[in-house]
Design a protein around this motif. Structure first.
Motif, PDB file in Angstrom:
ATOM      1  N   MET A   1       0.829  -1.188   0.224  1.00  0.00           N
ATOM      2  CA  MET A   1      -0.021  -0.023   0.021  1.00  0.00           C
ATOM      3  C   MET A   1       0.857   1.270  -0.134  1.00  0.00           C
ATOM      4  O   MET A   1       1.702   1.527   1.054  1.00  0.00           O
ATOM      5  CB  MET A   1      -0.938  -0.151   1.222  1.00  0.00           C
ATOM      6  N   ALA A   2       0.855   2.174  -1.228  1.00  0.00           N
ATOM      7  CA  ALA A   2       1.679   2.984  -1.404  1.00  0.00           C
ATOM      8  C   ALA A   2       1.334   4.378  -0.314  1.00  0.00           C
ATOM      9  O   ALA A   2       0.093   4.331   0.181  1.00  0.00           O
ATOM     10  CB  ALA A   2       1.651   3.637  -2.722  1.00  0.00           C
ATOM     11  N   GLY A   3       2.236   4.895   0.302  1.00  0.00           N
ATOM     12  CA  GLY A   3       2.072   6.064   1.090  1.00  0.00           C
ATOM     13  C   GLY A   3       1.719   5.596   2.439  1.00  0.00           C
ATOM     14  O   GLY A   3       1.253   6.474   3.357  1.00  0.00           O
ATOM     15  N   LEU A   4       1.750   4.439   2.856  1.00  0.00           N
ATOM     16  CA  LEU A   4       1.440   3.838   4.094  1.00  0.00           C
ATOM     17  C   LEU A   4       2.382   4.477   5.340  1.00  0.00           C
ATOM     18  O   LEU A   4       2.183   4.797   6.417  1.00  0.00           O
ATOM     19  CB  LEU A   4       1.442   2.289   4.381  1.00  0.00           C
ATOM     20  N   ASP A   5       3.745   4.297   4.963  1.00  0.00           N
ATOM     21  CA  ASP A   5       4.830   4.834   5.771  1.00  0.00           C
ATOM     22  C   ASP A   5       5.826   5.296   4.811  1.00  0.00           C
ATOM     23  O   ASP A   5       6.403   4.670   4.038  1.00  0.00           O
ATOM     24  CB  ASP A   5       5.383   3.709   6.441  1.00  0.00           C
ATOM     25  N   ASP A   6       6.193   6.674   5.179  1.00  0.00           N
ATOM     26  CA  ASP A   6       7.311   7.334   4.394  1.00  0.00           C
ATOM     27  C   ASP A   6       8.710   7.046   5.084  1.00  0.00           C
ATOM     28  O   ASP A   6       9.691   7.630   4.403  1.00  0.00           O
ATOM     29  CB  ASP A   6       6.860   8.798   4.386  1.00  0.00           C
ATOM     30  N   ASP A   7       8.905   6.549   6.097  1.00  0.00           N
ATOM     31  CA  ASP A   7      10.264   6.289   6.814  1.00  0.00           C
ATOM     32  C   ASP A   7      10.755   5.212   6.135  1.00  0.00           C
ATOM     33  O   ASP A   7      10.458   4.137   6.377  1.00  0.00           O
ATOM     34  CB  ASP A   7       9.995   6.038   8.169  1.00  0.00           C
ATOM     35  N   PRO A   8      12.113   5.336   5.380  1.00  0.00           N
ATOM     36  CA  PRO A   8      12.736   4.188   4.735  1.00  0.00           C
ATOM     37  C   PRO A   8      13.588   3.413   5.812  1.00  0.00           C
ATOM     38  O   PRO A   8      13.711   2.184   5.420  1.00  0.00           O
ATOM     39  CB  PRO A   8      13.677   4.949   3.664  1.00  0.00           C
ATOM     40  N   ASN A   9      13.840   3.964   7.022  1.00  0.00           N
ATOM     41  CA  ASN A   9      14.442   3.231   7.914  1.00  0.00           C
ATOM     42  C   ASN A   9      13.697   2.093   8.810  1.00  0.00           C
ATOM     43  O   ASN A   9      14.106   1.396   9.415  1.00  0.00           O
ATOM     44  CB  ASN A   9      15.199   4.354   8.968  1.00  0.00           C
ATOM     45  N   ASP A  10      12.103   2.541   8.693  1.00  0.00           N
ATOM     46  CA  ASP A  10      11.257   1.764   9.439  1.00  0.00           C
ATOM     47  C   ASP A  10      10.130   1.086   8.479  1.00  0.00           C
ATOM     48  O   ASP A  10       9.096   1.729   8.517  1.00  0.00           O
ATOM     49  CB  ASP A  10      10.769   2.512  10.777  1.00  0.00           C
ATOM     50  N   PRO A  11      10.335   0.178   7.527  1.00  0.00           N
ATOM     51  CA  PRO A  11       9.635  -0.002   6.826  1.00  0.00           C
ATOM     52  C   PRO A  11       8.262  -0.890   7.159  1.00  0.00           C
ATOM     53  O   PRO A  11       8.508  -1.541   8.281  1.00  0.00           O
ATOM     54  CB  PRO A  11      10.266  -1.224   5.640  1.00  0.00           C
ATOM     55  N   VAL A  12       6.878  -0.711   6.782  1.00  0.00           N
ATOM     56  CA  VAL A  12       5.940  -1.433   7.156  1.00  0.00           C
ATOM     57  C   VAL A  12       5.705  -2.546   6.279  1.00  0.00           C
ATOM     58  O   VAL A  12       5.417  -2.423   5.146  1.00  0.00           O
ATOM     59  CB  VAL A  12       4.965  -0.425   7.329  1.00  0.00           C
ATOM     60  N   VAL A  13       5.264  -3.813   6.793  1.00  0.00           N
ATOM     61  CA  VAL A  13       4.706  -4.882   5.841  1.00  0.00           C
ATOM     62  C   VAL A  13       3.189  -5.034   6.130  1.00  0.00           C
ATOM     63  O   VAL A  13       2.952  -5.000   7.114  1.00  0.00           O
ATOM     64  CB  VAL A  13       5.355  -6.278   6.217  1.00  0.00           C
ATOM     65  N   VAL A  14       2.443  -4.887   5.098  1.00  0.00           N
ATOM     66  CA  VAL A  14       0.988  -4.820   5.359  1.00  0.00           C
ATOM     67  C   VAL A  14       0.400  -6.326   5.032  1.00  0.00           C
ATOM     68  O   VAL A  14       0.986  -6.811   3.903  1.00  0.00           O
ATOM     69  CB  VAL A  14       0.339  -3.974   4.498  1.00  0.00           C
ATOM     70  N   THR A  15      -0.094  -6.901   6.253  1.00  0.00           N
ATOM     71  CA  THR A  15      -0.589  -8.268   5.876  1.00  0.00           C
ATOM     72  C   THR A  15      -1.990  -8.337   6.057  1.00  0.00           C
ATOM     73  O   THR A  15      -2.446  -7.561   6.733  1.00  0.00           O
ATOM     74  CB  THR A  15       0.272  -9.307   6.926  1.00  0.00           C
ATOM     75  N   GLY A  16      -2.582  -9.434   5.473  1.00  0.00           N
ATOM     76  CA  GLY A  16      -4.128  -9.496   5.985  1.00  0.00           C
ATOM     77  C   GLY A  16      -4.386 -10.138   7.247  1.00  0.00           C
ATOM     78  O   GLY A  16      -3.632 -10.569   8.030  1.00  0.00           O
ATOM     79  N   TYR A  17      -5.720 -10.176   7.405  1.00  0.00           N
ATOM     80  CA  TYR A  17      -6.166 -11.026   8.716  1.00  0.00           C
ATOM     81  C   TYR A  17      -6.351 -12.306   8.248  1.00  0.00           C
ATOM     82  O   TYR A  17      -6.911 -12.642   7.311  1.00  0.00           O
ATOM     83  CB  TYR A  17      -7.483 -10.246   9.192  1.00  0.00           C
ATOM     84  N   LYS A  18      -6.304 -12.989   9.217  1.00  0.00           N
ATOM     85  CA  LYS A  18      -6.612 -14.560   9.122  1.00  0.00           C
ATOM     86  C   LYS A  18      -7.546 -15.276  10.283  1.00  0.00           C
ATOM     87  O   LYS A  18      -7.365 -14.807  11.261  1.00  0.00           O
ATOM     88  CB  LYS A  18      -5.375 -15.438   8.869  1.00  0.00           C
ATOM     89  N   ALA A  19      -8.616 -15.689   9.790  1.00  0.00           N
ATOM     90  CA  ALA A  19      -9.656 -16.078  10.720  1.00  0.00           C
ATOM     91  C   ALA A  19      -9.253 -17.489  10.805  1.00  0.00           C
ATOM     92  O   ALA A  19      -8.710 -18.443  10.346  1.00  0.00           O
ATOM     93  CB  ALA A  19     -11.068 -16.184  10.107  1.00  0.00           C
ATOM     94  N   THR A  20      -9.653 -18.069  12.165  1.00  0.00           N
ATOM     95  CA  THR A  20      -9.420 -19.465  12.699  1.00  0.00           C
ATOM     96  C   THR A  20     -10.920 -19.937  13.152  1.00  0.00           C
ATOM     97  O   THR A  20     -11.949 -19.011  12.943  1.00  0.00           O
ATOM     98  CB  THR A  20      -8.605 -19.296  13.701  1.00  0.00           C
TER      99      THR A  20
END
Length: 80
Positions: A1-20
């Motif tokens: 997701m573009a523009g989610l986090d602008d800090d290159p030193n602290d990247p963010v990984v966007v993952t989905g939710y998983k139901a059990t």
């Protein structure tokens, strides 16, 4: 997701939710998964087309010709 986090030193990984079986997804979590899938689908489709471009009927090679029987004249010149 573009523009989610602008800090290159602290990247963010966007993952989905998983139901059990014990924990179902809430309506907002389902909406977040749908939004993530909508952004991901065009990219995945592009990669699938790149992987399978060789299998297009238009780009398929012509089948090989069968071998000629023994003793056949392979001279293609026409006698006049």
């Amino acid at each position: 997701m573009a523009g989610l986090d602008d800090d290159p030193n602290d990247p963010v990984v966007v993952t989905g939710y998983k139901a059990t079986h014990a924990r179902k997804l809430s309506i907002s979590q389902k909406g977040a998964d749908r939004a993530r899938a909508a952004g991901r689908a065009p990219v995945e489709r592009g990669f699938a087309r790149l992987r399978n471009w060789r299998h297009s009927p238009r780009s398929a090679p012509t089948p090989p010709t069968p071998p000629l029987p023994a003793g056949t004249d392979t001279n293609l010149e026409v006698n006049r």
